[in-house]
Design a protein around this motif. Structure first.
Motif, PDB file in Angstrom:
ATOM      1  N   ASP A 586      11.339  12.928  -1.020  1.00 40.67           N
ATOM      2  CA  ASP A 586      10.851  12.451  -2.316  1.00 40.67           C
ATOM      3  C   ASP A 586      10.446  10.980  -2.227  1.00 40.67           C
ATOM      4  N   GLU A 587      11.210  10.201  -1.452  1.00 45.69           N
ATOM      5  CA  GLU A 587      10.893   8.784  -1.313  1.00 45.69           C
ATOM      6  C   GLU A 587       9.576   8.586  -0.565  1.00 45.69           C
ATOM      7  N   GLN A 588       9.369   9.364   0.507  1.00 45.19           N
ATOM      8  CA  GLN A 588       8.112   9.261   1.250  1.00 45.19           C
ATOM      9  C   GLN A 588       6.934   9.642   0.362  1.00 45.19           C
ATOM     10  N   CYS A 589       7.092  10.680  -0.438  1.00 47.13           N
ATOM     11  CA  CYS A 589       6.021  11.096  -1.339  1.00 47.13           C
ATOM     12  C   CYS A 589       5.697   9.988  -2.336  1.00 47.13           C
ATOM     13  N   TRP A 590       6.723   9.395  -2.908  1.00 48.84           N
ATOM     14  CA  TRP A 590       6.523   8.308  -3.876  1.00 48.84           C
ATOM     15  C   TRP A 590       5.773   7.147  -3.229  1.00 48.84           C
ATOM     16  N   LYS A 591       6.130   6.832  -1.984  1.00 46.59           N
ATOM     17  CA  LYS A 591       5.452   5.739  -1.287  1.00 46.59           C
ATOM     18  C   LYS A 591       4.001   6.102  -0.962  1.00 46.59           C
ATOM     19  N   LEU A 592       3.755   7.362  -0.614  1.00 43.19           N
ATOM     20  CA  LEU A 592       2.392   7.798  -0.346  1.00 43.19           C
ATOM     21  C   LEU A 592       1.506   7.669  -1.585  1.00 43.19           C
ATOM     22  N   VAL A 593       2.083   7.913  -2.748  1.00 42.20           N
ATOM     23  CA  VAL A 593       1.293   7.954  -3.974  1.00 42.20           C
ATOM     24  C   VAL A 593       1.185   6.587  -4.642  1.00 42.20           C
ATOM     25  N   TYR A 594       2.289   5.807  -4.662  1.00 42.76           N
ATOM     26  CA  TYR A 594       2.335   4.645  -5.541  1.00 42.76           C
ATOM     27  C   TYR A 594       2.500   3.284  -4.875  1.00 42.76           C
ATOM     28  N   VAL A 595       3.177   3.215  -3.735  1.00 42.63           N
ATOM     29  CA  VAL A 595       3.532   1.904  -3.195  1.00 42.63           C
ATOM     30  C   VAL A 595       2.313   1.201  -2.627  1.00 42.63           C
ATOM     31  N   VAL A 596       2.173  -0.069  -2.947  1.00 40.88           N
ATOM     32  CA  VAL A 596       1.063  -0.890  -2.481  1.00 40.88           C
ATOM     33  C   VAL A 596       1.416  -1.491  -1.126  1.00 40.88           C
ATOM     34  N   THR A 597       0.471  -1.379  -0.180  1.00 44.54           N
ATOM     35  CA  THR A 597       0.676  -1.963   1.147  1.00 44.54           C
ATOM     36  C   THR A 597      -0.533  -2.813   1.516  1.00 44.54           C
ATOM     37  N   SER A 598      -0.343  -3.685   2.483  1.00 42.77           N
ATOM     38  CA  SER A 598      -1.431  -4.543   2.962  1.00 42.77           C
ATOM     39  C   SER A 598      -1.989  -3.981   4.250  1.00 42.77           C
ATOM     40  N   SER A 599      -3.299  -4.098   4.385  1.00 44.69           N
ATOM     41  CA  SER A 599      -3.977  -3.647   5.601  1.00 44.69           C
ATOM     42  C   SER A 599      -4.964  -4.709   6.028  1.00 44.69           C
ATOM     43  N   ILE A 600      -5.385  -4.618   7.256  1.00 38.18           N
ATOM     44  CA  ILE A 600      -6.381  -5.553   7.771  1.00 38.18           C
ATOM     45  C   ILE A 600      -7.709  -4.828   7.896  1.00 38.18           C
ATOM     46  N   CYS A 601      -8.744  -5.415   7.360  1.00 42.13           N
ATOM     47  CA  CYS A 601     -10.086  -4.822   7.388  1.00 42.13           C
ATOM     48  C   CYS A 601     -10.783  -5.197   8.690  1.00 42.13           C
ATOM     49  N   MET A 602     -10.869  -4.256   9.617  1.00 42.72           N
ATOM     50  CA  MET A 602     -11.427  -4.545  10.934  1.00 42.72           C
ATOM     51  C   MET A 602     -12.943  -4.733  10.885  1.00 42.72           C
ATOM     52  N   THR A 603     -13.601  -4.201   9.826  1.00 34.89           N
ATOM     53  CA  THR A 603     -15.057  -4.326   9.768  1.00 34.89           C
ATOM     54  C   THR A 603     -15.509  -5.601   9.077  1.00 34.89           C
ATOM     55  N   ALA A 604     -14.573  -6.309   8.430  1.00 33.41           N
ATOM     56  CA  ALA A 604     -14.940  -7.566   7.772  1.00 33.41           C
ATOM     57  C   ALA A 604     -15.103  -8.670   8.820  1.00 33.41           C
ATOM     58  N   PRO A 605     -16.009  -9.632   8.573  1.00 28.61           N
ATOM     59  CA  PRO A 605     -16.263 -10.697   9.569  1.00 28.61           C
ATOM     60  C   PRO A 605     -15.006 -11.467   9.953  1.00 28.61           C
ATOM     61  N   ASP A 606     -14.133 -11.738   8.976  1.00 28.99           N
ATOM     62  CA  ASP A 606     -12.929 -12.515   9.276  1.00 28.99           C
ATOM     63  C   ASP A 606     -11.676 -11.651   9.305  1.00 28.99           C
ATOM     64  N   ARG A 607     -11.889 -10.316   9.374  1.00 29.76           N
ATOM     65  CA  ARG A 607     -10.755  -9.381   9.408  1.00 29.76           C
ATOM     66  C   ARG A 607      -9.745  -9.699   8.301  1.00 29.76           C
ATOM     67  N   GLU A 608     -10.241  -9.777   7.093  1.00 28.20           N
ATOM     68  CA  GLU A 608      -9.401 -10.186   5.975  1.00 28.20           C
ATOM     69  C   GLU A 608      -8.412  -9.090   5.595  1.00 28.20           C
ATOM     70  N   PHE A 609      -7.302  -9.504   4.978  1.00 29.70           N
ATOM     71  CA  PHE A 609      -6.295  -8.569   4.516  1.00 29.70           C
ATOM     72  C   PHE A 609      -6.661  -8.079   3.114  1.00 29.70           C
ATOM     73  N   TYR A 610      -6.259  -6.859   2.815  1.00 27.72           N
ATOM     74  CA  TYR A 610      -6.416  -6.343   1.461  1.00 27.72           C
ATOM     75  C   TYR A 610      -5.202  -5.467   1.167  1.00 27.72           C
ATOM     76  N   SER A 611      -4.949  -5.214  -0.119  1.00 25.39           N
ATOM     77  CA  SER A 611      -3.798  -4.416  -0.534  1.00 25.39           C
ATOM     78  C   SER A 611      -4.270  -3.235  -1.371  1.00 25.39           C
ATOM     79  N   THR A 612      -3.648  -2.098  -1.165  1.00 28.98           N
ATOM     80  CA  THR A 612      -3.977  -0.913  -1.949  1.00 28.98           C
ATOM     81  C   THR A 612      -2.860   0.105  -1.811  1.00 28.98           C
TER      82      THR A 612
END
Length: 685
Positions: A586-612
């Motif tokens: 149940d906890e993994q499911c909740w994290k899959l659906v709702y928890v916000v995480t940060s990722s690095i955008c490899m296609t951006a010129p400066d490889r900027e971070f974003y959260s979603t």
């Protein structure tokens, strides 16, 4: 006194009738006419639709509605149509890209005037827009299929709700057109193979070892239908030997499937093929995981017997070919596909006629026995299992270049090797396939390519040059479902005891390098199967999923490379398949659906971070996409897009995530994603 009207002989007149019914009902009978309140007979023998001006002559200028448009309609509007002529005009005027369809990409005026039935075609009404015109072309094609030359067509069939229309068309038309049978009556259709590039088109059928009656039946068909030039071949006892399968590449054929014994009407017995549904287009044979999703649709439409027959074919394939095949052609003998048999069988079992409970129970028993054999001899047997981790992989046997692909599919891959040897790509392909030229690097490439095809996700950069080494999250989820389904069926339906009738080796449990190195194996007939063993297997698999595939920092499941011993951080929507299978907490499911995480955008010129949120990474206007744009990477002429990568959305992924979210109680999210996909689809049919 009004003059008498003379009509062509044999005419029928349109009365009140249902509109949104199947084509066979709607277009039954002869050509239709209307009892119009006019004495004009100018259109009695065929209405000629009016064309709009060509584009160069102001095609885009739409005329105002004038006296030719009906001002008021007291009843349903109907059109009087000459089928062949109207097809010709629609295609000439609207099908600007020449694909025999009317779509948003066509540059026609998207308008056509049709004669009304109430005026015998004298007055007209404009049909406007892509949707109505595409429906018109489809209706005309259906009328032609039913040998109609002249029809009275209800406007309601052109404006029908798109979801209702497609559901009706699937139920009453598409299933029928995609139905195949392998027997004397169905061979001429099923043996046609658009993927056959050998230049030899004579039909060929391969009959499995141990089915002499079936082989004799097809030999009899060949004698009774000499025009077919049917070649009947019997396979060896082990038909999936890689060298043998490669030897069949120059003589491909359909593989025999399950048949029923019936009365021949002459006091004797004969065989009849069990019908099944094919995906269509290039794929004119029985497929593996396609059939699971096809079966879900068949059950919705009440075609339980058809769905049940497809499971019968899978049972037959496991018995005679060793696995549920990728597809029922000779070049697929080494490959399977994602395993859905247990869920498919249980869903069908729950909808079988309850008047014969014991027959239903025996049918499910055969299906579960077959699934157990497939599980032990394919999915937890080498080379597919990695004994060190216990993870299963898509890792089929095979030699050479897959023959079922388009002629130029591997040209870019083969060109460097052909240049190295100073020969053409065609000559290199022949010598490589024949073993004259050895290229270990290319052997490795095709090992992974065959694995990609076995995965059902062909093709994607997620699996590029590594698929055979990956313990994927989708495969582990499906096998967890197998283990739970088998255990549940044994406990609930078979009184916690199930004897296996076929003799095969049981895989060691728990898996380890030492256990698999030991050649001694327990026989399947040495003991009965009990539910606790299967639930233990499911618990073990959930443990290795959590250990190797769950990423706590990214709140996603990832594939695991068993050779490099690390996660592959490609973000795939199959991360949600554990919800469908029920192996996420149940906890993994909740994290899959709702928890916000940060990722690095490899296609951006400066490889900027974003959260979603994890779910939002895949959610788009039309549902969920196969993977994220960041994981896919940049696309170019040298690195073209793959069909199972971003931005493509596939129905299996949609269905799996809907069911998974609903299973864990996230109904609002499931409904939102379902609506997005259906809305997108309805806008583009």
């Amino acid at each position: 006194m009004a003059p008498a009207l003379n009509h062509p002989s044999g005419v029928t007149f349109v009365e009140e009738r249902p509109t949104n019914v199947d084509a066979a009902t709607y277009y039954a009978g002869g050509d239709s006419y209307t009892r119009s309140r006019t004495y004009s007979t100018s259109h009695i023998h065929g209405y000629r639709p009016k064309k709009t001006p060509a584009f160069e002559e102001d095609w885009h200028l739409r005329p105002r509605r004038l006296s030719h448009d009906e001002k008021s309609v007291t009843g349903p509007r109907r059109f009087l149509i000459d089928v062949e002529e109207t097809i010709r005009v629609v295609l000439e005027q609207e099908d600007t890209d020449g694909d025999f369809q009317i779509s948003v990409t066509d540059a026609g005026p998207k308008m056509m005037a049709l004669g009304t039935a109430t005026s015998n075609g004298f007055k007209t009404f404009d049909i406007r827009g892509t949707y109505m015109l595409s429906n018109l072309l489809q209706e005309l094609a259906l009328a032609r299929d039913h040998n109609r030359k002249r029809i009275v067509l209800d406007e309601a069939r052109l404006t029908e709700n798109p979801v209702d229309r497609l559901s009706r068309m699937i139920k009453h038309s598409f299933w029928h057109s995609l139905t195949r049978r392998i027997d004397g009556d169905g061979l001429e259709i099923i043996t046609a193979d658009p993927k056959n590039r050998t230049g030899r088109i004579n039909p060929r059928i391969y009959v499995p070892h141990g089915e002499p009656a079936m082989a004799e039946y097809y030999r009899k068909v060949a004698k009774e239908k000499p025009h077919m030039n049917l070649d009947v071949q019997v396979l060896p006892e082990k038909p999936d030997d890689p060298a043998f399968v490669k030897s069949l590449n120059s003589k491909p054929g359909i593989l025999a499937l399950a048949m029923n014994e019936i009365d021949d009407g002459k006091g004797g017995k004969t065989l009849k093929g069990i019908p099944f549904i094919v995906p269509g287009a290039r794929f004119n044979e029985l497929y593996n995981w396609d059939s699971y999703f096809i079966a879900l649709g068949l059950l919705v439409d009440g075609q339980v017997t058809m769905a049940k027959g497809m499971v019968d074919h899978f049972i037959f394939e496991i018995k005679h070919y060793g696995k549920i095949l990728n597809g029922s052609r000779s070049y697929y003998l080494c490959r399977t596909q994602p395993p859905f048999l247990t869920d498919m069988a249980l869903q069908i079992y729950n909808q079988l006629d309850r008047t014969d409970v014991e027959a239903n129970r025996q049918w499910l028993k055969r299906a579960i026995q077959a699934a157990i054999k497939e599980y032990h001899t394919i999915w937890v047997a080498e080379p597919r299992i990695d004994p060190k981790t216990g993870l299963s992989r898509y890792r089929p046997d095979g030699l050479g270049i897959p023959p079922e692909t388009e002629a130029t599919h591997f040209t870019q891959v083969l060109e460097p090797f052909a240049r190295k040897h100073g020969i053409s790509v065609l000559e290199f392909s022949e010598k490589y396939n024949n073993g004259v030229i050895q290229e270990p690097e290319l052997d490795e490439y095709f090992l992974h390519d065959r694995a990609v095809r076995e995965s059902g996700h062909d093709t994607t950069y997620r699996f590029e040059k590594r698929c055979a080494n990956l313990g994927t999250i989708d495969l582990q989820s499906l096998l967890f479902k197998y283990e739970v389904d088998i255990g549940t069926a044994i406990r609930e339906i078979f009184d916690d005891e199930l004897e296996l009738e076929e003799d095969f080796d049981l895989a060691p449990f728990p898996p380890s390098v030492e256990a698999y190195a030991n050649p001694r194996r327990e026989s399947s007939r040495s003991r009965v199967q009990r539910s606790d063993e299967w639930f233990d297997r499911a618990d073990f698999r959930k443990g290795i999923i959590d250990k190797y595939l769950w990423n706590e920092q990214k709140n996603l499941f990832f594939d695991y490379d068993t050779v490099k011993e690390k996660q592959i951080l490609y973000e795939s929507v199959t991360s949600f398949w554990p919800l469908w299978a029920g192996c996420a907490s149940d906890e993994q499911c909740w994290k899959l659906v709702y928890v916000v995480t940060s990722s690095i955008c490899m296609t951006a010129p400066d490889r900027e971070f974003y959260s979603t949120q994890s779910l939002r990474k895949f959610e788009v206007l039309g549902g969920v996409v196969s993977g994220t744009e960041e994981s896919r990477g940049k696309i170019s002429l040298e690195r073209p897009n793959r069909q199972w990568d971003y931005p493509y959305a596939w129905p299996p992924h949609q269905i799996m995530i809907w069911v998974g979210l609903e299973r864990y109680g996230y109904l609002e999210e499931a409904q939102r994603l379902a609506y997005r996909f259906l809305y997108m689809w309805a806008q583009h049919i």
